[in-house]
Design a protein around this motif. Structure first.
Motif, PDB file in Angstrom:
ATOM      1  N   GLN A  90     -13.965 -11.896  23.491  1.00 10.07           N
ATOM      2  CA  GLN A  90     -13.034 -11.235  24.406  1.00 10.07           C
ATOM      3  C   GLN A  90     -11.678 -10.969  23.763  1.00 10.07           C
ATOM      4  N   ASN A  91     -11.278 -11.820  22.819  1.00  7.23           N
ATOM      5  CA  ASN A  91      -9.927 -11.724  22.278  1.00  7.23           C
ATOM      6  C   ASN A  91      -9.798 -11.091  20.904  1.00  7.23           C
ATOM      7  N   PHE A  92     -10.891 -10.974  20.203  1.00 12.06           N
ATOM      8  CA  PHE A  92     -10.845 -10.400  18.864  1.00 12.06           C
ATOM      9  C   PHE A  92     -11.844  -9.249  18.778  1.00 12.06           C
ATOM     10  N   PRO A  93     -11.323  -8.040  18.576  1.00 14.38           N
ATOM     11  CA  PRO A  93     -12.183  -6.858  18.618  1.00 14.38           C
ATOM     12  C   PRO A  93     -13.306  -6.865  17.570  1.00 14.38           C
ATOM     13  N   ASN A  94     -13.089  -7.566  16.452  1.00 21.84           N
ATOM     14  CA  ASN A  94     -14.131  -7.556  15.415  1.00 21.84           C
ATOM     15  C   ASN A  94     -15.227  -8.589  15.664  1.00 21.84           C
ATOM     16  N   CYS A  95     -15.204  -9.201  16.834  1.00 15.02           N
ATOM     17  CA  CYS A  95     -16.119 -10.313  17.102  1.00 15.02           C
ATOM     18  C   CYS A  95     -17.333  -9.981  17.961  1.00 15.02           C
ATOM     19  N   SER A  96     -17.397  -8.769  18.472  1.00 19.88           N
ATOM     20  CA  SER A  96     -18.408  -8.498  19.506  1.00 19.88           C
ATOM     21  C   SER A  96     -19.839  -8.657  19.008  1.00 19.88           C
ATOM     22  N   ASP A  97     -20.056  -8.459  17.697  1.00 20.37           N
ATOM     23  CA  ASP A  97     -21.435  -8.592  17.199  1.00 20.37           C
ATOM     24  C   ASP A  97     -21.688  -9.916  16.483  1.00 20.37           C
ATOM     25  N   LEU A  98     -20.687 -10.785  16.450  1.00 21.19           N
ATOM     26  CA  LEU A  98     -20.881 -12.063  15.766  1.00 21.19           C
ATOM     27  C   LEU A  98     -21.781 -12.981  16.581  1.00 21.19           C
ATOM     28  N   LYS A  99     -22.513 -13.825  15.864  1.00 18.37           N
ATOM     29  CA  LYS A  99     -23.432 -14.743  16.552  1.00 18.37           C
ATOM     30  C   LYS A  99     -23.027 -16.201  16.337  1.00 18.37           C
ATOM     31  N   ILE A 100     -23.344 -17.000  17.340  1.00 19.79           N
ATOM     32  CA  ILE A 100     -23.064 -18.428  17.235  1.00 19.79           C
ATOM     33  C   ILE A 100     -24.391 -19.168  17.047  1.00 19.79           C
ATOM     34  N   SER A 101     -24.477 -19.965  15.970  1.00 25.49           N
ATOM     35  CA  SER A 101     -25.687 -20.758  15.716  1.00 25.49           C
ATOM     36  C   SER A 101     -25.466 -22.174  16.222  1.00 25.49           C
ATOM     37  N   ILE A 102     -26.420 -22.654  17.006  1.00 27.85           N
ATOM     38  CA  ILE A 102     -26.297 -23.983  17.616  1.00 27.85           C
ATOM     39  C   ILE A 102     -27.522 -24.818  17.271  1.00 27.85           C
ATOM     40  N   ASN A 103     -27.280 -26.060  16.814  1.00 31.08           N
ATOM     41  CA  ASN A 103     -28.374 -26.954  16.425  1.00 31.08           C
ATOM     42  C   ASN A 103     -28.935 -27.701  17.629  1.00 31.08           C
ATOM     43  N   LEU A 104     -30.244 -27.747  17.729  1.00 31.66           N
ATOM     44  CA  LEU A 104     -30.881 -28.572  18.755  1.00 31.66           C
ATOM     45  C   LEU A 104     -31.762 -29.624  18.085  1.00 31.66           C
ATOM     46  N   SER A 105     -31.932 -30.751  18.765  1.00 31.92           N
ATOM     47  CA  SER A 105     -32.830 -31.799  18.275  1.00 31.92           C
ATOM     48  C   SER A 105     -34.188 -31.682  18.953  1.00 31.92           C
ATOM     49  N   ALA A 106     -35.168 -32.377  18.367  1.00 26.55           N
ATOM     50  CA  ALA A 106     -36.535 -32.356  18.902  1.00 26.55           C
ATOM     51  C   ALA A 106     -36.561 -32.713  20.384  1.00 26.55           C
ATOM     52  N   GLN A 107     -35.787 -33.742  20.735  1.00 28.69           N
ATOM     53  CA  GLN A 107     -35.811 -34.211  22.127  1.00 28.69           C
ATOM     54  C   GLN A 107     -35.355 -33.151  23.116  1.00 28.69           C
ATOM     55  N   ASP A 108     -34.474 -32.268  22.663  1.00 25.60           N
ATOM     56  CA  ASP A 108     -33.989 -31.218  23.566  1.00 25.60           C
ATOM     57  C   ASP A 108     -35.132 -30.326  24.018  1.00 25.60           C
ATOM     58  N   LEU A 109     -36.067 -30.090  23.092  1.00 20.36           N
ATOM     59  CA  LEU A 109     -37.202 -29.222  23.414  1.00 20.36           C
ATOM     60  C   LEU A 109     -38.176 -29.903  24.368  1.00 20.36           C
ATOM     61  N   GLN A 110     -38.107 -31.240  24.432  1.00 28.60           N
ATOM     62  CA  GLN A 110     -38.991 -31.988  25.334  1.00 28.60           C
ATOM     63  C   GLN A 110     -38.409 -32.088  26.744  1.00 28.60           C
ATOM     64  N   THR A 111     -37.109 -31.758  26.866  1.00 31.66           N
ATOM     65  CA  THR A 111     -36.466 -31.893  28.173  1.00 31.66           C
ATOM     66  C   THR A 111     -36.863 -30.730  29.060  1.00 31.66           C
ATOM     67  N   TYR A 112     -37.312 -31.041  30.257  1.00 34.74           N
ATOM     68  CA  TYR A 112     -37.847 -29.950  31.079  1.00 34.74           C
ATOM     69  C   TYR A 112     -36.777 -28.993  31.582  1.00 34.74           C
ATOM     70  N   ASP A 113     -35.490 -29.479  31.600  1.00 40.34           N
ATOM     71  CA  ASP A 113     -34.467 -28.562  32.112  1.00 40.34           C
ATOM     72  C   ASP A 113     -33.661 -27.833  31.038  1.00 40.34           C
ATOM     73  N   LEU A 114     -34.164 -27.833  29.796  1.00 38.66           N
ATOM     74  CA  LEU A 114     -33.450 -27.121  28.725  1.00 38.66           C
ATOM     75  C   LEU A 114     -33.183 -25.664  29.095  1.00 38.66           C
ATOM     76  N   ILE A 115     -34.217 -24.979  29.572  1.00 41.97           N
ATOM     77  CA  ILE A 115     -34.087 -23.552  29.873  1.00 41.97           C
ATOM     78  C   ILE A 115     -33.109 -23.327  31.035  1.00 41.97           C
ATOM     79  N   ASP A 116     -33.202 -24.195  32.053  1.00 40.68           N
ATOM     80  CA  ASP A 116     -32.248 -24.107  33.176  1.00 40.68           C
ATOM     81  C   ASP A 116     -30.818 -24.289  32.690  1.00 40.68           C
ATOM     82  N   ASN A 117     -30.629 -25.294  31.825  1.00 40.27           N
ATOM     83  CA  ASN A 117     -29.295 -25.547  31.286  1.00 40.27           C
ATOM     84  C   ASN A 117     -28.770 -24.344  30.511  1.00 40.27           C
ATOM     85  N   ILE A 118     -29.640 -23.751  29.704  1.00 43.57           N
ATOM     86  CA  ILE A 118     -29.231 -22.574  28.927  1.00 43.57           C
ATOM     87  C   ILE A 118     -28.833 -21.442  29.868  1.00 43.57           C
TER      88      ILE A 118
END
Ligand code: C2E
Ligand code: MG
Ligand code: MG
Ligand code: MG
Length: 279
Positions: free
Chosen positions: A107-135
């Motif tokens: 929102q604040n930097f015009p050169n940022c609109s196509d930049l991506k944020i990479s986020i690390n998840l652990s194995a346990q996160d994929l086992q949590t049934y509400d991961l998708i809801d949280n996302i």
């Protein structure tokens, strides 16, 4: 003399105490409090397109601002967070924080609109049934689009329950979020499954990049990973690029993206803004 000796033994004792205090037990109890008190911060490491040197995004890397031990790095506390099952709460916090930050930058930097944020998840996160809801909740609340997010997961966690994994990754994919396999080449071989998973990108582990400038096995491994990526129509990111020769070699082998100290260490949001974003 006596004073010096005393001073030395004091120093020695202190160092020993410090190590002991940083032991698992203390950190375990501290971790609970840390989540309550939000003692975590996120540093962001820029990722670049190796073809045109353009900034393409940032990887979010969590640090613990411990009240007495100072800045503690993830290799020390992520394993404990996993053992104590606190990791899901921590990762959820990181996910929200990082999406908020990226939405703010877009929102604040015009050169940022196509930049991506990479986020690390652990194995346990994929086992949590509400991961998708949280996302979904985080996407709605921050206003960040799925296409601006890359989720990084390590190889070994993908093959634990392949049917379930395929299902969850498909749900993530349907939000236009990209999936990257982190530390590729260091875990169990998931070559049997790779073509079944909705994966977009392979991250070449730093251990292979380290000695890549010599014509050795590391070089062959990297070459093979890049060839595999292109066979499966995936992109590849090299991590831990520290020297110009490594960068040269990676470019020569056709690696598309890269990150590492040669470009930048992970930085605080303020430092990212001064060094990489312009209004
Ligand atoms: P990773 O995802 O493979 O992240 C890359 C690590 O390499 C980071 O370490 C980064 O600071 C470091 N690095 C980047 N470039 C260079 C370089 O040129 N040279 C060297 N020597 N190191 C470099 P960091 O930040 O200590 O994180 C370690 C690991 O902790 C990460 O490895 C990731 O697996 C995990 N981690 C970090 N943040 C999170 C998180 O929010 N959630 C989860 N579940 N895991 C996280
Ligand atoms: Mg990573
Ligand atoms: Mg990695
Ligand atoms: Mg790694």
């Amino acid at each position: 003399r006596a004073k010096e000796k005393e001073h030395n033994s004091y120093k020695f004792f202190n160092a020993m105490m410090h190590t002991q205090m940083l032991n698992r037990l203390t950190l375990e109890t501290d971790l609970y409090k840390a989540l309550e008190q939000e003692e975590f911060i996120i540093h962001y490491q820029p990722v670049f397109d190796l073809i045109d040197d353009a900034l393409v995004g940032f990887e979010a890397l969590v640090r613990w601002q411990h009240p007495t031990h100072g800045l503690v790095f993830p290799d020390t506390f992520i394993p404990i967070a996993e053992d104590t099952r606190l990791i899901t709460r921590l990762d959820n916090w990181v996910f929200r924080q990082a999406c908020q930050q990226m939405a703010h930058w877009q929102q604040n930097f015009p050169n940022c609109s196509d930049l991506k944020i990479s986020i690390n998840l652990s194995a346990q996160d994929l086992q949590t049934y509400d991961l998708i809801d949280n996302i979904d909740t985080i996407l709605t609340q921050t206003g960040l689009e799925g296409r601006s997010i890359i989720i990084e997961i390590t190889e070994s966690m993908l093959i634990e329950d392949i049917e379930k994994t395929v299902d969850i990754l498909a749900q993530i994919e349907s939000r236009n979020i990209q999936i990257s396999i982190d530390d590729f080449g260091t875990g169990y071989s998931s070559l049997n499954y790779l073509h079944r998973l909705p994966v977009n990108n392979l991250k070449i582990d730093r251990s292979f990049v380290t000695q890549i400038q010599e014509e050795n096995r590391n070089c062959q491994v990297v070459n093979t990973i890049i060839a595999l990526s292109s066979q499966l129509e995936l992109t590849s990111v090299a991590e831990g690029i520290e020297r110009p020769q490594q960068l040269q070699k990676l470019k020569q082998l056709g690696c598309r993206f890269g990150q590492g100290y040669l470009f930048s260490k992970p930085l605080s949001p303020a430092d990212i803004e001064t060094n990489f974003l312009s209004r």
